[in-house]
Design a protein around this motif. Structure first.
Motif, short mmCIF file in Angstrom:
data_model
loop_
_atom_site.label_atom_id
_atom_site.label_comp_id
_atom_site.label_asym_id
_atom_site.label_seq_id
_atom_site.Cartn_x
_atom_site.Cartn_y
_atom_site.Cartn_z
N GLY A 413 56.82 65.83 98.82
CA GLY A 413 56.08 65.60 99.19
C GLY A 413 54.97 66.19 99.19
N CYS A 417 51.30 65.11 97.46
CA CYS A 417 49.94 64.54 98.40
C CYS A 417 48.94 65.22 97.89
N VAL A 453 55.14 59.54 95.09
CA VAL A 453 55.27 59.78 96.38
C VAL A 453 55.59 58.13 96.58
N GLY A 458 56.40 57.08 100.81
CA GLY A 458 55.53 57.39 101.90
C GLY A 458 54.65 56.77 100.93
N PRO A 464 51.03 63.96 104.43
CA PRO A 464 53.22 63.66 104.49
C PRO A 464 53.26 64.79 106.10
N GLN A 467 53.93 61.59 107.89
CA GLN A 467 54.62 60.34 107.85
C GLN A 467 56.71 60.13 108.00
N LEU A 469 59.63 58.77 106.97
CA LEU A 469 60.45 57.86 106.25
C LEU A 469 61.77 57.31 107.48
N ARG A 588 65.05 62.76 100.74
CA ARG A 588 64.63 62.12 101.69
C ARG A 588 64.81 63.01 103.18
N LEU A 592 58.04 62.82 105.28
CA LEU A 592 57.47 62.53 103.54
C LEU A 592 57.55 64.88 103.00
N SER A 595 60.75 65.94 102.35
CA SER A 595 61.19 65.27 101.08
C SER A 595 60.70 65.56 99.36
#
Length: 908
Positions: A413, A417, A453, A458, A464, A467, A469, A588, A592, A595
């Motif tokens: 992730g 990003c 994403v 996310g 990230p 964040q 989840l 996950r 993020l 993940s």
């Protein structure tokens, strides 16, 4: 070492000494496979001289093939030309059949004279082509002969001129495109060197038709790809060892050999090598090449005052066409390994990475890591053409896993990003200068990244690392289901992939990020870039938030990946795989950044099919190839290879039968049944029994004992239990105990101390008779390590190293094989057979660490009653299976061990 030519049938095999009988059989069978154009699976245990057998067998075939080809060419040329009185040549006169009336028709419905004319034209074209090949071959031989006397190449200047003209033309087009930028207000002046970061106008192949380029030079001998053998192995050290065997062989002086490697191994530019990371080295190399091409400007322009270019953008002094052409021929006139090639490149001031690639067409033997051959894009970039060639893949026991690993890719992730932010800032900076096609594809890539994403749960606009989840766990999808779930099924990923390749957008983005995201601080001159640097810095975890593992002494820090989009491009390419051949795993993991999306290749045959289709013959060889069914079913049958084209060859060992003692022990000293299943192996009584067995073995085995456990975690548990129960102290009375380290940079040190201990104990005497090395199947010691002589007098396998059956990847692979492969009556389902085969391949690799030469001896102890089952026994190598003894109780097994080592340890 005197050469001894061996006569096997009517074939002459030069050999440096009198070969073993199994080497003669190996060479003869290899010759037949290459001559018949088949696929051979060859198994020859370590210590039986497999490398020399491959060299002398394959190069003997190539020698005879070239000789027959030249004889056939001479015959065709003689038959295809008839001298005239004026000394000119002309095709032979038409036969009487060509003088038939026009009304005479051939079976195809055409007049005979038309068919004859077409046939004669094809014959004339063939003759002309043979003449051209003869001329090229003669020129190449003359050129290499001149190189031996340090003569200059006459083609170098021509190549330099053509390259400079073409690059100047492309640069002019790029300048014109930049000058034609549109907008309501004047465009911001680009900084020095920044024009290299702007994407050139993009047209797809459908729009621009066939690509135009420099006309192929008919006189250039480097364009001819002669029939050759591609030899692949796993590591650079194994390839270097093979090259040294070639040097010592009877073919060492006459073979045109080229060693290929990565930029990381071959780069001689110290400024680039210090970058460390493979990706950074590759990116910098490509950037410096572009800088070289962009340096051809007129003097008036050069004399204008300008901002000093950054040092890293200077052209590479080792990328010079004239010097590369000279290096190419120096490579071909003598057999050299990677280290010798690098030394030659430094001396010649020429890049070994590109110089070795220029030598491929004229080479007879190309030595390369098999990742380079098995990946189509890498193969194409290296200039490797497989059509009609021979491929030998050595150390091929994990070939299926290698192909699967090469074409499976995982993106985090954080990478998604980071790539989105970089690309968005790039578009904001240069959007007004980009043509519509570029903007369209950039927006598509941004959309893809955002959807990737989103499917993880996310938001691409937030950091990230911070964040969390709401949904965690692992989810497995088919490719089509993943495309639908992410709502990207309406995007043509084939076109996006093609755009990424042709536009080199990830390299442009890398240069842009390095220039503004890292090198320069935000300022009023770059208002749009302040957010980029802030975001990039936010992606780096701080010490307070994420504790950093201290770096051990001697272990280099891994540089931060500089081009996340390049990695993501591989994921996009993987998504173009056929739906049934792959899966996408959504992982996950709380935040993020932790993940990921992973593409899992289920059918490695889809990538191997091109190799077997194009090549004349393919040889898959190794010291331990059992069980062979994996290669036949998962790789060859699924690649469309007919069963009759596959040839299997397996030979025994060169050691005397009484130099090896393989034992399967079903119970321990206290009659505890040995079955190390996942449920039973952690029981205290099972760990105690294992310790008692080792204590007994260490009293009768001299030198070194290597004990393999199924996993690092189980080895740690057993060691801790022995330490607590006192068994560790009892073991230490006879053997000094070493453990396999988890860090790769510590392996060499442990092995040196282990070896030194055994040597000292052997000389000093006393109660400590050697060392015990606790290792892990699939770890650092189970493959490629040589425990010969006293280093490995006994190898012990604790249990059976079955893979984790709960793994989503393994479960999906099993289900795929059950659906794809036919069920054989009396045999387990393909999925279950896969698990057994993975286990036994790991076992065979581990026990193969001992017995490394003809006079070596060792015992092999398999601690688990499941080894005695016929389906498992069949998967052991033949030279071990034929001699294995099954012992239901420990007493008779221990007596056999004591007798074996007592007799073998007595000096002869």
């Amino acid at each position: 070492m005197s050469n001894k030519t061996q006569e096997i049938g009517d074939i002459h095999f030069p050999f440096p000494f009198t070969p073993y009988s199994i080497q003669k059989d190996f060479m003869a069978e290899l010759y037949r496979v290459l001559e018949a154009g088949k696929i051979g699976i060859f198994e020859s245990p370590t210590g039986t001289g497999k490398s020399l057998s491959v060299i002398c067998g394959a190069l003997s075939w190539l020698r005879d093939f070239e000789q027959k080809k030249h004889q056939e060419e001479a015959r065709l040329l003689k038959a295809g030309t008839t001298p005239l009185n004026d000394g000119k040549e002309q095709p032979p006169p038409l036969s009487a059949s060509c003088k038939r009336t026009p009304d005479t028709l051939s079976p195809a419905g055409e007049p005979d004279w038309v068919t004859q004319f077409v046939q004669k034209k094809e014959e004339r074209d063939l003759v002309d082509r043979l003449k051209e090949e003869q001329v090229r071959r003669k020129k190449r031989e003359e050129r290499l002969q001149q190189m031996r006397h340090n003569a200059q190449l006459k083609y170098a200047a021509k190549r330099v001129r053509q390259e400079e003209e073409e690059m100047e033309r492309l640069l002019c087009l790029s300048r014109e495109m930049l000058a034609a930028g549109t907008g309501a207000k004047p465009l911001e002046q680009l900084a020095s060197g920044e024009e290299e970061l702007v994407l050139a106008e993009y047209e797809s192949d459908e729009e621009k038709g066939a690509p135009s380029g420099v006309d192929e030079d008919e006189d250039d001998p480097e364009e001819e790809h002669v029939t050759k053998i591609y030899y692949c192995s796993r590591t650079h050290s194994q390839l270097a060892q093979f090259v040294h065997e070639v040097q010592r062989s009877p073919f060492g002086k006459d073979t045109r050999l080229v060693s290929l490697g990565s930029r990381q191994n071959l780069c001689v530019n110290e400024d680039v090598k210090t970058l460390g990371s493979v990706q950074l080295i590759n990116d910098r190399c490509m950037e410096m090449q572009r800088s070289k091409h962009g340096s051809h400007k007129n003097r008036a322009e050069e004399e204008k005052p300008k901002r000093r270019r950054q040092e890293h953008q200077a052209a590479c002094p080792f990328y010079n066409y004239e010097q590369l052409q000279l290096l190419r021929d120096q490579v071909l006139v003598g057999v050299k390994d990677i280290e010798q090639l690098v030394a030659l490149g430094k001396e010649a001031r020429a890049c070994p990475y590109y110089g070795s690639r220029f030598a491929i067409p004229a080479a007879q033997l190309v030595v390369l890591p098999y990742q380079m051959l098995l990946h189509a894009a890498t193969r194409q970039a290296a200039g490797i053409r497989l059509q009609g060639q021979v491929v030998v893949i050595d150390e091929a026991h994990n070939l299926i896993d290698t192909i699967t690993g090469i074409h499976s890719v995982e993106v985090s992730g954080s990478q998604l990003c980071q790539a989105h932010s970089q690309l968005l800032q790039y578009m904001e900076r240069y959007g007004k200068r980009l043509k519509a096609k570029n903007l369209m594809y950039i927006k598509q890539i941004l959309y893809l990244l955002e959807k990737f994403v989103t499917v993880l749960g996310g938001n691409v606009k937030q950091n990230p690392n911070t964040q969390s989840l709401s949904q965690t766990g692992t989810e497995l999808k088919t490719i089509n289901d993943f495309l639908f779930q992410t709502q990207i099924d309406n995007i043509n990923l084939f076109k996006v992939r093609h755009y990424c390749e042709k536009s080199m957008i990830s390299r442009k983005l890398f240069g842009f990020t390095e220039r503004y995201g890292i090198v320069l601080a935000p300022s009023r001159e770059q208002p749009n870039l302040a957010g980029l640097q802030h975001f990039l810095q936010s992606l780096q975890p701080t010490v307070t938030k994420t504790p950093v593992t201290p770096v051990e002494d001697g272990e280099a820090r891994v540089p931060r990946p500089a081009s996340p989009l390049m990695h993501i491009e591989s994921f996009l390419a993987a998504l173009t795989t056929a739906n049934q051949d792959g899966r996408v795993i959504l992982s996950r993991q709380g935040s993020l950044s932790q993940s990921s999306l992973k593409f899992l290749l289920l059918n490695p045959a889809v990538h191997f099919a091109q190799v077997v289709k194009e090549c004349r013959a393919v040889v898959i060889a190794g010291g331990t190839m059992q069980p062979v069914s994996d290669f036949r079913e998962q790789l060859l049958a699924c690649a469309g290879v007919e069963a009759e084209r596959v040839v299997e060859f397996s030979c025994g060992h060169v050691i005397p039968p009484d130099n090896i003692l393989p034992l399967i022990i079903c119970s321990g000293p206290s009659s505890q049944q040995l079955e190390f299943t996942y449920q039973k192996r952690e029981l205290p009584q099972m760990m105690d029994e294992t310790g008692r067995i080792l204590c007994n073995l260490c009293t009768v085995v001299p030198g070194g004992v290597v004990c393999f456990f199924p996993s690092y975690e189980y080895q740690r548990q057993v060691y801790a239990h022995w330490d607590k129960s006192g068994l560790l102290a009892r073991l230490a009375v006879r053997k000094k105990i070493f453990q396999e380290p988890k860090r790769a940079n510590q392996v060499e040190q442990v092995l040196m101390e282990y070896s030194r201990c055994i040597k000292c104990c052997g000389q000093a005497g006393g109660t400590v008779t050697g060392a015990l090395l606790l290792s892990v199947v699939g770890g650092k010691m189970s493959e490629g390590i040589n425990f010969s002589d006293d280093l490995g007098r006994c190898v012990v396998m604790v249990g059976m190293p079955y893979p984790n059956i709960k793994s989503p990847e393994l479960q999906e692979k099993m289900a795929y094989l059950d659906q794809t492969l036919p069920r054989v009556p009396g045999q387990p389902p393909p999925g279950k057979a896969l698990v057994e085969n993975l286990c036994m391949k790991a076992v065979n690799q581990s026990i193969g660490r001992a017995i490394r030469h003809q006079k070596d001896f060792a015992s092999i102890v398999l601690l688990d009653q499941r080894y005695a089952r016929p389906p498992i026994l069949e998967k052991l190598p033949a030279w071990i299976r034929d001699r294995v003894e099954v012992r239901a109780t420990f007493g008779p097994a221990f007596a056999t061990m004591r007798k074996f080592h007592r007799e073998k340890s007595v000096p002869s």
